[in-house]
Design a protein around this motif. Structure first.
Motif, short mmCIF file in Angstrom:
data_model
loop_
_atom_site.label_atom_id
_atom_site.label_comp_id
_atom_site.label_asym_id
_atom_site.label_seq_id
_atom_site.Cartn_x
_atom_site.Cartn_y
_atom_site.Cartn_z
N VAL A 189 0.86 -1.18 0.00
CA VAL A 189 0.00 0.00 0.00
C VAL A 189 0.89 1.23 0.00
O VAL A 189 1.85 1.31 0.77
CB VAL A 189 -0.89 0.01 1.27
CG1 VAL A 189 -1.81 1.21 1.24
CG2 VAL A 189 -1.64 -1.29 1.37
N PHE A 190 0.56 2.17 -0.85
CA PHE A 190 1.37 3.36 -0.95
C PHE A 190 1.46 4.09 0.39
O PHE A 190 0.45 4.37 1.02
CB PHE A 190 0.79 4.31 -2.00
CG PHE A 190 1.38 5.67 -1.94
CD1 PHE A 190 2.72 5.87 -2.23
CD2 PHE A 190 0.61 6.75 -1.52
CE1 PHE A 190 3.28 7.13 -2.15
CE2 PHE A 190 1.18 8.01 -1.44
CZ PHE A 190 2.51 8.20 -1.76
N GLY A 191 2.68 4.37 0.81
CA GLY A 191 2.88 5.18 2.00
C GLY A 191 3.00 4.39 3.29
O GLY A 191 3.39 4.97 4.30
N ASP A 192 2.67 3.12 3.31
CA ASP A 192 2.76 2.43 4.60
C ASP A 192 4.20 1.98 4.88
O ASP A 192 5.11 2.24 4.10
CB ASP A 192 1.75 1.27 4.68
CG ASP A 192 2.27 -0.02 4.07
OD1 ASP A 192 3.33 0.04 3.41
OD2 ASP A 192 1.62 -1.06 4.25
N THR A 193 4.39 1.37 6.02
CA THR A 193 5.75 1.09 6.47
C THR A 193 6.50 0.17 5.51
O THR A 193 7.66 0.40 5.19
CB THR A 193 5.71 0.43 7.86
OG1 THR A 193 4.91 1.25 8.68
CG2 THR A 193 7.09 0.30 8.43
N HIS A 194 5.82 -0.84 5.02
CA HIS A 194 6.45 -1.79 4.11
C HIS A 194 6.97 -1.06 2.87
O HIS A 194 8.10 -1.25 2.43
CB HIS A 194 5.41 -2.86 3.72
CG HIS A 194 5.98 -4.02 2.97
ND1 HIS A 194 5.21 -5.02 2.47
CD2 HIS A 194 7.25 -4.33 2.66
CE1 HIS A 194 5.98 -5.90 1.86
NE2 HIS A 194 7.23 -5.50 1.95
#
Lengths: 347, 299, 255
Positions: free
Chosen positions: A305-310
């Motif tokens: 997902v764009f922007g998440d930690t991963h």
């Protein structure tokens, strides 16, 4: 003075629009290639920035929502701003920080995601070192043959053929390793995992060979003729000259070739993605599956997902790849430019 | 006499290395050809995938790859050529500006392909794309802020710009200074000298560079992984905002992600053969042009 | 300088540096109109460098610094207000090594007029023909104007370059050892051509060949180590030079 020959051109300086425009456009475009490098730096690091400047969870969420609809908000990315937040930051599990990046486990998906990049670094190093060990000696020897021993006609055939190997798409090399090489090697060595660092390293050697060969060949042929002629005139044989005169003189060039080969292998994605098994294990056994930094990005980026930690961590890995290859290339260039040139000029 | 044996063995070992490389190359070619021979046909090239991609052709992947390299060339050939012209014709060798650009070009050619992919995602899609959507899209729906063929092509263009620069610059260097001087002495301006004398004499370099760039762009997969490529699409891309299929990606996905890898083995081989044939013949043409050109210069 | 001659170019206190190295030292001389002026001297004496200052070809070399004035058409050509492109249209140049463009004979000659905006085909044809006639090449090439300029012999190539320069309609022609790479017959043709051309053009020719200087020129300037040693009537220079140094060089004692 009377003008002659009907030439009445005045010597006065003229403004030429096409001249002005062409120079302006050419300069601007040339500068853009510099701008691209800067932009790559900025954008890859920008997306990885939350690792260096972690925000409080609340701030991160709002940033995330904003980004989805309005794109980036430059203000919130300001380092000073973020450093302030850093001081009041309390670590939590699904926010990446240097602490959980150094872990031994890479399990980005699950109840409690773990972003330890250690196994990935080990994986990258393992495959790269193997590729250099397999590929470099062959490439250097081949370069020695075509630059120093081969008759001129033969050399002009060998060179383009090995250059053709460079035109093999890495996905094809990866495919070959996956469907053919892996099976053949498993039959020979009898190890238990079909896809592993060994297969990946050997396949990667195919990608490393052309670059090491070309740079070494150039270094060897760049040695001034008078050097080898002087040696031959003293009664040394062709191979003695090659070994004791030409090779030492070309050492910086060969070193640069190794570095460039290393950089190529370290950043290569498709081969390792297909041939190494992709298991993030922290072992030094070369017959076990590995997962490299580049392969991790290639395999996981499409699903995050764009922007998440991963997402941030993957960009962090990409930024690290960029920095490492950047440094390696800079050193290689330094070696070729300065050392090699100095040696020939006797400075 | 020991010396002689040592010398002979050094030559033999180095010749062996060449033989190993060449035979590896031939072996891969042969292996891939033999593996795909059974399905290689005109129908394979011009047909659509059928039966959940276990049968049929690879036409959409070929079209996607061709479109990708075409859009890419439109961007990378002019930029690469102009930058090379700047470096060789305008730039003062010692200026800081020139050194910076040269350094950037050298660095650019060493950046891993996957990093370009990340950049394409971060810059083209997340930055430019979402900005464009914000400005032009009335209902806030995503159009440009997602992977498509335009972003993939531009990402690939960045990767191939150095290829063009190096090749064009090499050919610009072979244009004798006498010719430039001849032009200037007739009262030609700098741009006239470049346009009428320098560029016509380096067409082969521009051509070689473009061909090499296209070959590279056709074969690379990492930069497009998350900037626009799709596994399967029911129709061909029609707009710049459409996704596309790609030969290299097709091989990757079929060989690693499909539910029944064994069933599509020959299709995988055949696709690899088609891709290899493309990149191979492109660089073969480029090498021929380059060698012919070098020969001409020597004469 | 005799007063009945019109002066085309006046050089005053010209100094030229390649980086820190001084290549021309305080050179002053006046070049007469419609005459042939020969520049002689041993290799590296600065004669070619001097020639190239007259149409600012040295501007193209990095690190060249020039002091002093070169007056042409009452203007100092090194003045900021002077357009170097316009200057070069009026002061043409022939190089040591013939350098026809890799284009047809016609395109070579038409290059200059074309960049000056002549696009009318019949006008171009006329200029090409006239220029080739004036450079004494017309009869040899009139049937294959579309042949590549590179297909001509060395001497023909050089005359093609002269035609190319004439097509721009210059007032002055600078010739940098134009016959040094040619066989004796071609050399004679070029020398005859120079004799014809001076009726219309002011010619300055660099040569290392004493006999050539004596044959073709009206005035001769002797350069040595970046200095202008002597500048006088050619006949006087080769019979009774003022300075012993000049005499030594002309008699072949050094250089």
């Amino acid at each position: 003075m009377q003008k002659k020959n009907g030439n009445t051109n005045s010597l006065d300086r003229k403004f030429r629009l096409s001249e002005f425009l062409s120079e302006y456009i050419i300069k601007t475009v040339a500068f853009s290639s510099f701008a691209i490098i800067i932009l790559i730096f900025v954008f890859v690091f920008k997306e990885a920035a939350p690792i260096f400047f972690p925000k409080e969870k609340k701030a991160e969420t709002s940033q995330f929502l904003q980004s989805e609809t309005y794109g980036e908000e430059p203000g919130t990315e300001q380092p000073e701003n973020s450093l302030e937040l850093y001081s009041s930051y309390t670590p939590s599990h699904d926010v990446a920080s240097f602490k959980n990046l150094t872990g031994k486990n890479w399990q980005p998906v699950g109840e409690e995601p773990k972003y330890g990049v250690l196994p990935l670094i080990i994986g990258s190093l393992k495959v790269t070192v193997l590729a250099i060990l397999f590929g470099a000696p062959i490439a250097i020897l081949a370069a020695i043959f075509s630059a120093l021993f081969a008759p001129k006609g033969l050399r002009e055939i060998i060179k383009p053929i090995i250059e053709l190997l460079a035109s093999f798409p890495s996905v094809v090399i990866g495919f070959f390793a996956l469907v053919t090489l892996a099976t053949v090697l498993q039959n020979i060595f009898g190890y238990s995992y079909r896809l592993n660092a060994f297969v990946g390293g050997l396949a990667m050697a195919l990608a490393v060979i052309p670059i090491v060969y070309t740079v070494t060949e150039d270094a060897l042929t760049a040695i001034p003729k008078y050097m080898s002629e002087a040696s031959l005139a003293l009664g040394a044989t062709k191979w003695q000259t090659a070994l004791f005169v030409v090779m030492p003189a070309a050492t910086p060039g060969i070193f640069a070739a190794l570095l460039l080969g290393f950089g190529r292998a370290f950043g290569e994605t498709m081969i390792v993605l297909m041939a190494t098994g992709n298991a993030p294990l922290s072992t030094f056994n070369i017959f076990e599956p590995v997962r490299t930094m580049s392969a991790t990005i290639g395999a996981e980026m499409a699903e995050v997902v764009f922007g998440d930690t991963h997402y941030t961590v993957l960009f962090f890995i990409g930024a690290s790849l960029f920095v490492v290859t950047f440094a390696i290339n800079a050193i290689a260039e330094f070696y070729v430019r300065t050392k090699l040139m100095k040696r020939f000029r006797g400075e | 006499m020991n010396n002689k044996i040592l010398g002979k063995s050094i030559v033999a070992v180095s010749a062996l290395a060449v033989i190993m490389i060449v035979s590896a190359l031939l072996f891969i070619l042969l292996e891939i050809y033999l593996g795909g021979r059974s399905v290689l046909s005109w129908q394979f090239l011009t047909g659509n995938p059928t039966e959940g991609m276990t049968e049929g052709g690879i036409f959409p992947a070929i079209v996607g790859t061709v479109l990708l390299v075409l859009i890419m060339s439109v961007a990378c050939v002019p930029i690469g050529t102009i930058t090379a012209i700047y470096l060789n014709e305008y730039a003062s060798k010692k200026s800081f500006f020139t050194k910076m650009i040269r350094f950037a070009v050298n660095t650019l050619s060493g950046v891993p392909a996957i990093v370009f992919g990340l950049f394409g995602l971060g810059f083209f899609i997340q930055f430019i794309g979402t900005e464009m959507d914000r400005m032009f899209s009335a209902d806030g729906s995503l159009l440009w802020g997602q992977p498509n063929i335009l972003w993939a092509s531009l990402t690939m263009a960045l990767l191939t710009i150095p290829v063009v620069i190096v090749s064009v610059e090499e050919s610009l260097k072979t244009v004798p200074n006498d010719l430039r001087g001849g032009g200037y002495a007739l009262g030609a301006t700098k741009w006239q000298v470049i346009r009428k004398i320098v560029i016509p004499n380096s067409i082969s370099g521009i051509l070689t560079g473009s061909i090499l760039a296209i070959g590279r762009g056709a074969g690379e997969v990492a930069p497009i992984l998350f900037t626009g490529v799709a596994y399967f699409l029911p129709h061909l891309p029609e707009k710049l905002s459409d996704q596309f299929m790609n030969l290299g990606y097709h091989i990757y996905v079929m060989a690693t992600q499909s539910p029944d890898v064994e069933a599509t083995k020959s299709i995988q081989y055949a696709t690899a053969f088609v891709l290899l044939a493309c990149t191979f013949s492109l660089s073969f043409i480029a090498i021929i042009i380059r060698y012919q050109f070098r020969k001409k210069i020597k004469e | 300088m005799r007063m009945d001659l019109q002066t085309e170019i006046i050089v005053e206190n010209l100094n030229l540096y390649y980086g820190k190295k001084k290549a021309l030292n305080n050179v002053s001389l006046s070049i007469p109109e419609n005459k042939v002026t020969a520049l002689i001297g041993p290799s590296g004496c600065g004669k070619s460098t001097f020639l190239r200052t007259l149409n600012r070809m040295n501007d193209l070399i990095e690190g060249v610094k020039i002091e002093g004035t070169v007056l042409f058409d009452d203007r100092n050509i090194y003045d900021n207000s002077v357009d170097v492109v316009e200057l070069r249209k009026r002061i043409g140049m022939i190089f040591q090594k013939s350098n026809p463009f890799p284009k047809s004979i016609y395109e070579n000659v038409a290059f200059g007029p074309k960049i000056n905006g002549v696009s009318n085909k019949s006008q171009l044809d006329e200029i090409v023909e006239q220029s080739l006639i004036r450079s004494a090449l017309w009869d040899e090439v009139k049937d294959d104007l579309n042949k590549s300029g590179l297909a001509l012999s060395g001497g023909q190539q050089q005359r093609l370059c002269i035609a190319r320069a004439l097509a721009v309609n210059p007032e002055v022609l600078l010739m940098d050892e134009p016959a040094s790479a040619l066989d004796p017959i071609s050399t004679t043709k070029i020398e005859d051509l120079i004799y014809e051309l001076k009726k219309k053009y002011t010619i300055i020719i660099v040569t290392h060949n004493m006999q050539q200087a004596a044959r073709v020129s009206d005035f001769t300037a002797f350069f040595y180590m970046g200095d202008l040693i002597e500048f006088t009537d050619t006949r006087k220079m080769f019979t009774a030079p003022d300075l012993k140094q000049t005499e030594d060089y002309i008699r072949g004692r050094f250089g």
